[in-house]
Design a protein around this motif. Structure first.
Motif, PDB file in Angstrom:
ATOM      1  N   PRO A 208       0.679  -1.183  -0.123  1.00  0.00           N
ATOM      2  CA  PRO A 208       0.275  -0.257  -0.288  1.00  0.00           C
ATOM      3  C   PRO A 208       0.902   0.746   0.195  1.00  0.00           C
ATOM      4  N   GLU A 209      -0.060   2.547  -1.106  1.00  0.00           N
ATOM      5  CA  GLU A 209       0.575   3.607  -0.467  1.00  0.00           C
ATOM      6  C   GLU A 209       0.853   4.181   1.042  1.00  0.00           C
ATOM      7  N   ASN A 210       1.840   5.630   1.149  1.00  0.00           N
ATOM      8  CA  ASN A 210       2.138   5.681   2.391  1.00  0.00           C
ATOM      9  C   ASN A 210       0.980   6.036   3.212  1.00  0.00           C
ATOM     10  N   ASP A 211      -0.132   7.538   2.450  1.00  0.00           N
ATOM     11  CA  ASP A 211      -0.802   7.229   3.600  1.00  0.00           C
ATOM     12  C   ASP A 211      -2.312   5.943   3.953  1.00  0.00           C
ATOM     13  N   HIS A 212      -1.885   5.159   3.674  1.00  0.00           N
ATOM     14  CA  HIS A 212      -2.109   3.840   4.244  1.00  0.00           C
ATOM     15  C   HIS A 212      -1.582   3.136   5.339  1.00  0.00           C
ATOM     16  N   LEU A 213      -0.212   3.439   5.141  1.00  0.00           N
ATOM     17  CA  LEU A 213       0.847   2.596   5.944  1.00  0.00           C
ATOM     18  C   LEU A 213       0.458   3.111   7.420  1.00  0.00           C
ATOM     19  N   ILE A 214       0.156   3.971   6.898  1.00  0.00           N
ATOM     20  CA  ILE A 214      -0.162   5.506   8.571  1.00  0.00           C
ATOM     21  C   ILE A 214      -1.177   4.732   8.633  1.00  0.00           C
ATOM     22  N   LEU A 215      -2.034   4.596   8.418  1.00  0.00           N
ATOM     23  CA  LEU A 215      -3.582   4.293   9.283  1.00  0.00           C
ATOM     24  C   LEU A 215      -3.500   3.467   9.355  1.00  0.00           C
ATOM     25  N   MET A 216      -2.566   2.601   9.126  1.00  0.00           N
ATOM     26  CA  MET A 216      -2.484   1.119   9.278  1.00  0.00           C
ATOM     27  C   MET A 216      -1.469   0.935  10.915  1.00  0.00           C
ATOM     28  N   GLY A 217      -0.871   1.988  10.746  1.00  0.00           N
ATOM     29  CA  GLY A 217       0.329   2.105  11.737  1.00  0.00           C
ATOM     30  C   GLY A 217      -0.283   2.762  13.476  1.00  0.00           C
ATOM     31  N   SER A 218      -1.681   3.498  12.454  1.00  0.00           N
ATOM     32  CA  SER A 218      -2.370   3.384  13.974  1.00  0.00           C
ATOM     33  C   SER A 218      -3.719   2.329  14.155  1.00  0.00           C
ATOM     34  N   MET A 219      -3.764   1.455  12.803  1.00  0.00           N
ATOM     35  CA  MET A 219      -5.033   0.492  13.940  1.00  0.00           C
ATOM     36  C   MET A 219      -3.778  -0.651  14.421  1.00  0.00           C
ATOM     37  N   VAL A 220      -2.546  -0.567  14.240  1.00  0.00           N
ATOM     38  CA  VAL A 220      -1.397  -1.610  15.466  1.00  0.00           C
ATOM     39  C   VAL A 220      -1.962  -1.797  16.767  1.00  0.00           C
ATOM     40  N   GLY A 221      -1.806  -0.416  16.962  1.00  0.00           N
ATOM     41  CA  GLY A 221      -2.084  -0.196  18.550  1.00  0.00           C
ATOM     42  C   GLY A 221      -3.309  -1.048  19.121  1.00  0.00           C
ATOM     43  N   ILE A 222      -4.188  -0.607  18.486  1.00  0.00           N
ATOM     44  CA  ILE A 222      -5.909  -0.867  18.677  1.00  0.00           C
ATOM     45  C   ILE A 222      -5.140  -2.146  18.523  1.00  0.00           C
ATOM     46  N   ASP A 223      -4.645  -2.960  17.854  1.00  0.00           N
ATOM     47  CA  ASP A 223      -5.281  -4.800  17.322  1.00  0.00           C
ATOM     48  C   ASP A 223      -4.119  -5.062  18.708  1.00  0.00           C
ATOM     49  N   ILE A 224      -2.844  -4.836  19.353  1.00  0.00           N
ATOM     50  CA  ILE A 224      -2.077  -5.304  20.251  1.00  0.00           C
ATOM     51  C   ILE A 224      -3.342  -5.052  21.293  1.00  0.00           C
ATOM     52  N   ILE A 225      -3.482  -4.071  21.910  1.00  0.00           N
ATOM     53  CA  ILE A 225      -4.100  -3.979  22.943  1.00  0.00           C
ATOM     54  C   ILE A 225      -5.372  -4.851  22.919  1.00  0.00           C
ATOM     55  N   ALA A 226      -6.040  -5.057  21.914  1.00  0.00           N
ATOM     56  CA  ALA A 226      -7.021  -5.505  22.188  1.00  0.00           C
ATOM     57  C   ALA A 226      -7.059  -7.695  21.646  1.00  0.00           C
ATOM     58  N   MET A 227      -5.706  -7.751  20.996  1.00  0.00           N
ATOM     59  CA  MET A 227      -4.632  -9.475  21.164  1.00  0.00           C
ATOM     60  C   MET A 227      -4.827  -9.411  22.439  1.00  0.00           C
ATOM     61  N   THR A 228      -4.494  -8.021  23.595  1.00  0.00           N
ATOM     62  CA  THR A 228      -2.997  -8.749  24.235  1.00  0.00           C
ATOM     63  C   THR A 228      -4.138  -8.389  25.956  1.00  0.00           C
TER      64      THR A 228
END
Length: 288
Positions: A208-228
């Motif tokens: 994906p392009e950079n703007d999509h990667l930035i949004l994915m980066g914000s999802m990382v924190g949410i995903d790790i909190i959810a899974m943990t």
């Protein structure tokens, strides 16, 4: 995620900790559907899971060095990672063609599969009230799937398969309670990202392009909190006891679908969801 965070989590009821994770997962579902408007499933999933694994890997190394990655159950992590990854990819693909509320309703049938696994795999006691709840949930699923109706779509089976894989993955947590939460999350994301990355390369997909990667980066924190938080809860409470709390994702996803995509749930989805949630309430109301 570890040490100080777990000290704080241990002061909270595990059910409330798990509830936080379930709400985070519903939020992720909405963000995934938003990104699916522009990206194919592999271009979305591969970099996202790799970022998750990278962040969790840094945390593990910071807390315990290379010893933090050592595990006595590598085969379990390998099999569990593959089992949870492939149906997840199918579910993300189907999310582009299925409303968020219907997708969430079918995905949240995992508690009923957890009850079956708790009985026949984990040897947990399951009362007649729980079996009645399972039957209600099954009827709710049939209503949502609408087999034999003109509006039936094979895409509806994708979130159902993902629900089964989630149930297997969560049941595995209780078989190995001494394995740290962070290690479960790391290997799950590492294997999922590897499988998705190989498929992306084999099919000639693009990152994906950079703007999509930035949004994915914000999802990382949410995903790790959810899974943990979910791993934390499932390791401390019987699977059949915490499973009904998964249903909080249904109204959360319906609200997100309405706000982001102007999706109004069909009456069949609403009826099926009510039966599934009611079955979950019956299970939750049982005596421990």
């Amino acid at each position: 995620m570890n040490a100080n965070i777990y000290l704080g989590l241990n002061r909270l009821p595990p059910l409330w900790v798990g509830l936080t994770g379930f709400i985070c997962f519903a939020t992720l579902g909405a963000l995934i559907k938003l990104l699916r408007l522009d990206l194919d499933p592999l271009s979305l999933i591969a970099p996202w899971l790799v970022m998750n694994a990278f962040v969790m890997g840094i945390w593990i190394y910071f807390r315990g060095g290379l010893n933090g990655f050592r595990t006595q159950i590598p085969i379990v992590h390998l099999v569990r990672g593959v089992i949870m990854c492939l149906p997840f990819l199918g579910g993300v693909y189907a999310l582009h063609y299925v409303s968020l509320s219907l997708y969430s309703t079918l995905l949240n049938t995992s508690p009923f599969f957890l009850v079956l696994l708790g009985k026949f795999w984990l040897n947990e006691t399951v009362s007649s009230k729980i079996w009645f709840a399972v039957a209600l949930g099954f009827v709710g699923v049939l209503i949502c799937l609408r087999p034999g109706w003109e509006s039936f779509s094979w895409f509806l089976l994708a979130p159902l398969l993902a629900a089964m894989s989630h149930a297997v993955g969560n049941a595995w947590l209780r078989r190995y309670p001494k394995e740290p939460e962070s290690r479960w999350v790391f290997y799950q994301e590492l294997l999922g990202g590897t499988v998705a990355g190989l498929l992306l390369w084999a099919t000639g997909g693009e990152l994906p392009e950079n703007d999509h990667l930035i949004l994915m980066g914000s999802m990382v924190g949410i995903d790790i909190i959810a899974m943990t938080t979910v791993v934390f809860a499932f390791k401390r409470i019987e699977s059949s006891r915490i499973a009904p709390w998964v249903y909080v994702q249904i109204p959360t996803s319906a609200l997100a679908g309405w706000l982001l995509f102007e999706e109004i749930p069909e009456w069949t989805t609403a009826l099926g969801a009510c039966l599934i949630v009611f079955g979950g309430w019956i299970a939750l109301a049982r005596k421990v």
